[in-house]
Design a protein around this motif. Structure first.
Motif, PDB file in Angstrom:
ATOM      1  N   THR A  36       0.125 -13.098  23.319  1.00  0.00           N
ATOM      2  CA  THR A  36       1.484 -13.443  23.729  1.00  0.00           C
ATOM      3  C   THR A  36       1.849 -12.637  24.965  1.00  0.00           C
ATOM      4  N   VAL A  37       2.591 -13.284  25.879  1.00  0.00           N
ATOM      5  CA  VAL A  37       3.104 -12.620  27.072  1.00  0.00           C
ATOM      6  C   VAL A  37       4.579 -12.971  27.213  1.00  0.00           C
ATOM      7  N   PHE A  38       5.266 -12.144  28.007  1.00  0.00           N
ATOM      8  CA  PHE A  38       6.711 -12.298  28.149  1.00  0.00           C
ATOM      9  C   PHE A  38       7.050 -12.394  29.625  1.00  0.00           C
ATOM     10  N   VAL A  39       8.043 -13.244  29.949  1.00  0.00           N
ATOM     11  CA  VAL A  39       8.425 -13.457  31.333  1.00  0.00           C
ATOM     12  C   VAL A  39       9.913 -13.763  31.387  1.00  0.00           C
ATOM     13  N   SER A  40      10.518 -13.442  32.528  1.00  0.00           N
ATOM     14  CA  SER A  40      11.949 -13.719  32.680  1.00  0.00           C
ATOM     15  C   SER A  40      12.245 -13.993  34.141  1.00  0.00           C
ATOM     16  N   MET A  41      13.331 -14.710  34.396  1.00  0.00           N
ATOM     17  CA  MET A  41      13.833 -14.958  35.738  1.00  0.00           C
ATOM     18  C   MET A  41      14.957 -13.945  35.996  1.00  0.00           C
ATOM     19  N   ILE A  42      15.028 -13.451  37.227  1.00  0.00           N
ATOM     20  CA  ILE A  42      16.034 -12.437  37.557  1.00  0.00           C
ATOM     21  C   ILE A  42      17.309 -13.155  37.971  1.00  0.00           C
TER      22      ILE A  42
ATOM     23  N   PRO B 228       8.280 -11.701  41.691  1.00  0.00           N
ATOM     24  CA  PRO B 228       7.492 -10.850  40.791  1.00  0.00           C
ATOM     25  C   PRO B 228       7.866  -9.366  40.902  1.00  0.00           C
ATOM     26  N   GLN B 229       8.117  -8.925  42.150  1.00  0.00           N
ATOM     27  CA  GLN B 229       8.459  -7.512  42.306  1.00  0.00           C
ATOM     28  C   GLN B 229       9.846  -7.211  41.752  1.00  0.00           C
ATOM     29  N   ARG B 230      10.819  -8.086  41.967  1.00  0.00           N
ATOM     30  CA  ARG B 230      12.164  -7.900  41.430  1.00  0.00           C
ATOM     31  C   ARG B 230      12.108  -7.822  39.899  1.00  0.00           C
ATOM     32  N   GLU B 231      11.279  -8.765  39.310  1.00  0.00           N
ATOM     33  CA  GLU B 231      11.180  -8.752  37.848  1.00  0.00           C
ATOM     34  C   GLU B 231      10.561  -7.436  37.375  1.00  0.00           C
ATOM     35  N   LYS B 232       9.521  -6.974  38.053  1.00  0.00           N
ATOM     36  CA  LYS B 232       8.863  -5.723  37.660  1.00  0.00           C
ATOM     37  C   LYS B 232       9.851  -4.548  37.727  1.00  0.00           C
TER      38      LYS B 232
ATOM     39  N   ILE C  80       5.783 -11.652  35.510  1.00  0.00           N
ATOM     40  CA  ILE C  80       5.261 -12.905  36.065  1.00  0.00           C
ATOM     41  C   ILE C  80       3.793 -12.754  36.447  1.00  0.00           C
ATOM     42  N   ARG C  81       3.465 -11.573  37.052  1.00  0.00           N
ATOM     43  CA  ARG C  81       2.081 -11.377  37.463  1.00  0.00           C
ATOM     44  C   ARG C  81       1.137 -11.424  36.269  1.00  0.00           C
TER      45      ARG C  81
END
Length: 835
Positions: free
Chosen positions: A74-80, A102-106, A142-143
């Motif tokens: 399982t992986v997790f992702v979100s939009m900023i 990707p950098q903003r999310e990180k 995201i990465r």
């Protein structure tokens, strides 16, 4: 699925689990997939909401672990949400957003871990746990999601890549082969190439015919003796049941295979030579030798009815020649000899002609099947007009050879039956004594019964005097008889008929019968040898020399083909040049698309494995190389189409090709040019059934002529099936009724089976000739019928240079083969050139 939802609320995940484990849809017929999680990647979205709801590290670690336990990978992702992207933003702003997302999310996730969860855990009053970054941090972002998706996609792609490449290579090879076949068809659609193929086929056909007739070793491999050899019984059965040109004849001397064996056994049960001859498996010209031997056996085995006294008296006539009132025995012997020879040979020669024609036709069928099975000529199977023209040309040549033999036999038979040859037997016997005894024939070793000669080798002291003598052989008798003087050959016999002619006692009748029997036997033996010699000289030698270069003739098929224009060749071959070009373009397009797909597949594979080196410059270079590679492949395809069609330039003008093909069909046949007309009909008949029907019509007409070609005055092919006397015939003729076709219905019992067979043959061919007649009428644009001569086909006109001028055909009963089978409009026509 959403990361902030409770696990029990993940309805989609539960349904997926039930479907894969078989709890749902148990009647689907598919086996359950218990290990589906091993192939599944669960992507938890809206992790930003998860972060807002989890400030306690213990709770965050617990809920993430619960999802890992339930979904495994399982992986997790979100939009900023604070990136500031709007629906009406420009494309450039959207690109900027996607580039830095990707950098903003990180940064957002790192801030949540350090500034929220871990900072709360450091406060003494909360006693919260810190976030387990070592275990869970690499599952967020995201990465990370993109990496997991790419790794799975690459894994599946790499597993499928060999199969895709193999399928592409297989399809490329398949369509390249089909393209090559179309290129070959493209080359074969060249009229010049077609003409060359036609001429090559004709030469090879003649060559193979000669090889087959002689059964040379060059053709033995194609026709193994064990497989293709046929006995006489097999030849006879195929001749009567499968050969469409067979015509039943009533010939009193005819014996089938079984009857020949029975007759031979009755003659001698120990001599099996005839049985061996009948059962021998033969090929080629050896069939003709067996046929002549069997024909001679049938003739010699025929026993004619004994003449009665009233028949002899009738044939003698009264005052024939106006010399005396005595019985004219010369007339009797001459007329009786002619009668017996007619009964023996008139229909017999027709039967022999049919057998020769049948055997020669089997030669053609065998060689044609062989040539069309070879790669060089296999494509000619669909060239029906050309193949039928070759067949017609072969028919004309062998018919010419056969007719020469028939005319020679007819004239010889006429010469031997025109008058009584009283000196024939004496001359033959004198000649036998005059011929030197050098060749050791087995006949000379046969012993003469009751004739003995003293044996010098025996001892003179033998007690039994009879042992001093032995039986003499025929050869010894011939050797000891003095050869007759030459002067004896030019003078006739001293006596040939008895001088006593008592009409009251009929004392001369036995002598007359014996004289006729003697002359008939001698004439039959002489005729049999002459018949074999004529057919051997004109037919057998001709078919063995069929491959020899023939002198120039405007009627030959070689002259016909070389004199035809390209458009006439194209019309005869039924070449659809436009269709061939469309097929080539179609396969070229398919090969081009498959080539593009293959090149792109290789590049995509390279890009996926070397992502970091895929610069814009490299992509530009690849695009140029891609275009050059595809162009080179298309140029190679065009290079394989290097044979330029001679009439291809005509296609540039609209309708020029079709108009030229249409004009090529116009004929310049001269009036009453029957042979040219027969060829023209075949050229105009692109349909195989129509070509076959036209050939059947030609065969039927020619066969009727050929069977009658050997007849003399007073002879008919039906003579042996009409047994009635003149009085009975007149009575039947007067009491009979006319049928709808205008023919007399005679109830001859012994002819019923033949008539029924002929009528069945007529009915089976009516449809073919009706179609041919309609086809003739449709050709009104090329030929205009000026007159139709509704007359019966006449017998072949005798050759006045060799035949007796009085030998003219005699009117006979209407023949069903002539009058019924041929439609009236096809019997005889005259044509003029179209205006």
């Amino acid at each position: 699925m959403e990361a902030n939802k409770k696990l029990e609320d993940c309805t989609g995940a539960h349904i997926l689990d039930e479907l894969c484990t078989g709890k749902r849809n148990q009647n689907s017929g598919r086996p359950p997939r218990i290990d589906y999680k091993n192939s599944m990647l669960a992507i938890q979205t809206k992790f930003d909401l998860f972060m807002n709801n989890h400030t306690n590290g213990a709770h965050a670690n617990k809920h993430i672990q619960e999802r890992l336990n339930m979904f495994e990978e399982t992986v997790f992702v979100s939009m900023i949400p604070d990136a500031g992207l709007k629906d009406d933003d420009s494309f450039e702003r959207t690109v900027q957003y996607m580039k830095y997302l990707p950098q903003r999310e990180k940064d957002s996730v790192d801030d949540w871990i350090e500034q929220t969860v871990n900072e709360n855990a450091s406060k003494p009053s909360t006693h919260y746990s810190t976030f387990n970054s070592g275990k869970y941090r690499d599952l967020i972002g995201i990465r990370e999601v993109r990496g997991r998706i790419q790794s799975r996609w690459l894994k599946a792609f790499n597993m499928t890549l060999p199969t895709i490449k193999s399928n592409l290579a297989r399809l490329l090879a398949k369509y390249n082969l089909e393209y090559d076949e179309k290129v070959k068809e493209y080359v074969q659609s060249n009229p010049a190439q077609v003409r060359t193929a036609y001429l090559t086929y004709v030469n090879e056909f003649r060559r193979k015919i000669a090889f087959y007739a002689a059964y040379k070793s060059e053709i033995e491999g194609h026709f193994p003796h064990a497989k293709h050899g046929t006995s006489y019984e097999e030849v006879e059965r195929d001749f009567q049941t499968h050969w469409s040109r067979w015509r039943p004849l009533t010939w009193p001397a005819y014996l089938n295979a079984n009857e020949l064996k029975k007759h031979a056994c009755a003659q001698s049960s120990e001599d099996q030579s005839l049985h061996k001859l009948l059962d021998s498996k033969l090929l080629g010209s050896s069939h003709f030798d067996r046929l002549q031997k069997l024909f001679a056996y049938m003739v010699l085995a025929l026993q004619h009815d004994e003449l009665t006294a009233d028949e002899i008296a009738t044939i003698e006539s009264l005052l024939y020649g106006g010399l005396s009132c005595s019985a004219n025995m010369d007339k009797f012997v001459r007329d009786m000899m002619r009668r017996l020879v007619r009964k023996t040979f008139a229909v017999g020669i027709a039967w022999l002609t049919q057998m020769y024609t049948y055997l020669l036709d089997t030669f053609r069928e065998a060689v044609t099947s062989l040539l069309l099975s070879e790669n060089n000529y296999a494509y000619l199977k669909n060239h029906s007009p050309f193949l039928k023209i070759v067949e017609l040309d072969y028919h004309r040549k062998i018919r010419t050879m056969t007719r020469r033999a028939i005319y020679a036999v007819r004239d010889t038979r006429f010469a031997y039956s025109a008058y009584a040859h009283y000196d024939l037997t004496a001359r033959l016997k004198k000649l036998s004594f005059y011929i030197p005894v050098e060749i050791s024939h087995e006949l000379y070793l046969e012993k003469v019964p009751n004739v003995f000669v003293k044996d010098d080798d025996k001892s003179k002291t033998t007690a039994n005097n009879s042992s001093e003598y032995r039986q003499v052989t025929i050869g010894e008798i011939f050797a000891n008889i003095e050869a007759p003087r030459l002067i004896s050959f030019i003078f006739g016999s001293e006596s040939y008929l008895t001088t006593k002619r008592d009409q009251k006692s009929g004392s001369h009748h036995p002598s007359a019968r014996q004289t006729v029997r003697e002359l008939y036997t001698a004439t039959c033996g002489k005729l049999l040898y002459d018949i074999a010699a004529h057919f051997n000289a004109h037919v057998v030698i001709g078919i063995n020399e069929f491959d020899q270069i023939e002198p120039y003739s405007p009627r030959s098929i070689t002259t016909l083909l070389t004199g035809m224009s390209d458009f006439q060749i194209a019309r005869m071959a039924d070449i659809d040049f436009e269709k061939v070009l469309k097929s080539l373009d179609h396969y070229k397009c398919i090969i081009g698309e498959l080539t593009e797909a293959s090149i792109l597949l290789n590049k995509v594979s390279q890009q996926l494995h070397n992502y970091a080196t895929n610069t814009y410059a490299e992509l530009d270079q690849f695009e140029k190389r891609f275009e050059n590679s595809v162009k080179k492949a298309m140029d190679q395809l065009d290079h394989r189409r290097k044979f330029i069609h001679p009439i291809a330039s005509e296609l540039s003008s609209s309708g020029s090709y079709r108009s030229q093909i249409r004009l090529a069909g116009e004929s310049n046949i001269q009036e009453d040019d029957e042979e040219a007309y027969e060829i023209q009909v075949l050229l105009d008949s692109t349909d195989e059934a129509m070509c076959k029907a036209h050939l059947e019509y030609i065969y039927q007409r020619h066969d009727n002529e050929d069977l009658r070609a050997g007849l003399l005055e007073g002879e008919s092919l039906d003579q042996d099936s009409l047994k009635q006397t003149a009085t009975e015939y007149q009575r039947l003729f007067s009491s009979s009724s006319m049928n709808s076709a205008g023919f007399v219905s005679l109830d001859y019992t012994n002819k019923r089976s033949e008539t029924q067979t002929q009528q069945e043959t007529i009915r089976s061919r009516e449809d073919i000739f009706r179609k041919l007649e309609l086809f003739q009428e449709e050709r009104s644009d090329n030929f205009v019928s000026t007159s139709i001569v509704n007359e019966e086909l006449e017998d072949v006109e005798p050759d006045t240079s060799t035949n007796n001028p009085t030998d003219k055909p005699m009117a006979s009963l209407p023949n069903p083969y002539v009058d019924h089978e041929l439609p009236p409009k096809l019997r005889k026509k005259k044509f003029i050139k179209p205006k």
